[in-house]
Design a protein around this motif. Sequence first.
Motif, short mmCIF file in Angstrom:
data_model
loop_
_atom_site.label_atom_id
_atom_site.label_comp_id
_atom_site.label_asym_id
_atom_site.label_seq_id
_atom_site.Cartn_x
_atom_site.Cartn_y
_atom_site.Cartn_z
N ILE A 94 -3.18 -6.60 -5.96
CA ILE A 94 -1.84 -6.08 -6.21
C ILE A 94 -0.80 -6.95 -5.52
N TYR A 95 0.43 -6.80 -5.99
CA TYR A 95 1.60 -7.36 -5.32
C TYR A 95 2.42 -6.19 -4.78
N THR A 96 2.80 -6.25 -3.52
CA THR A 96 3.55 -5.16 -2.92
C THR A 96 4.34 -5.68 -1.73
N THR A 97 5.11 -4.78 -1.10
CA THR A 97 5.86 -5.12 0.09
C THR A 97 6.16 -3.86 0.87
N ALA A 98 6.26 -4.00 2.18
CA ALA A 98 6.68 -2.89 3.03
C ALA A 98 8.16 -3.03 3.39
N LYS A 99 8.84 -4.01 2.78
CA LYS A 99 10.25 -4.27 3.10
C LYS A 99 11.21 -3.54 2.16
N MET A 100 10.68 -2.79 1.20
CA MET A 100 11.54 -2.08 0.26
C MET A 100 10.90 -0.76 -0.14
N ARG A 101 11.62 0.33 0.04
CA ARG A 101 11.18 1.65 -0.41
C ARG A 101 12.05 2.13 -1.55
N GLY A 102 11.44 2.91 -2.44
CA GLY A 102 12.18 3.45 -3.56
C GLY A 102 13.21 4.48 -3.14
#
Length: 284
Positions: A94-102
């Motif tokens: 997967i591609y993800t990040t913890a630097k942006m939340r919905g």
Amino acid sequence: MRSLCLFIAGVILSSCTKDIFVASEPQMIVEGWIDADGFPVVILTEAIIVDDEYRDYSNISDHIIKWAKVTINDGDSEVVLTGKATDNYFPPYIYTTAKMRGVVGKKYKLTVEYKDYYAEAETVIPDKLLLDSIIARPCDDVDSLCYLNAYFHDSPSEKNYYKFFTMVEGCDSFYLSSNLAVFDDAQFAGESVGVTIYSGNSIFDEDERSYFNAGDRVFVKFAHIDSVAFAYWEMYRDVVAFSRNFLMPYSRNLPSNVVGAQGYWFGYGSTEYMVDVTRSCGCP
């Protein structure tokens, strides 16, 4: 969300007769979502082409795209997602990040760059809505199996669409699409609603796997979705239902809101619940 299903749906079929295969170009498949208060998740694969040339499809990992540049812009900032291997999803990358939340109401633009592929899509996260309750009820024929009934109130002042996902602790590592559980409030606008939630595993088996076992701890995601996501999940439901019937094959492509690829990028106004399914099939 069972990623394998869209991956399989991305297989480009022309005919079962060798002499009339139509040549097709490879396509990138994008599966992505961002929940309210959650981190984005994007899965990238390349569609399998079926033609009259022999191909070995035994290794699905060959079709996972691992070196793409995946970017999300929310209007205030732009983040490049990190690709990583994980056993919590399938395909397991997967591609993800913890630097942006919905954030509810925000628009998120997804951009994917890989080799000759360039794709983009936009989505907005709808308001979060709450369930009134979830009740586990016994199946008529097997008292050790249960299904769930979810109750909520639909607002009479707005058009709404709803989707349910389930995850069984110790069995599933991510949320699966609950079979048949996608709803347009045209059927019950402004009313108190009770709907049935089945296991996401029922896409592979119509019988016992449609239900939950006594003793299961079930996590339920109740997603408020937009009309674009509803169109996708409604057709996905039909593909799953009709694909079991060999006399009535279903060959329509799933709708896509991604420009430059097939697939989806959806925002979910979601809330999550936990249900302990007891032998009496009741829950607090």
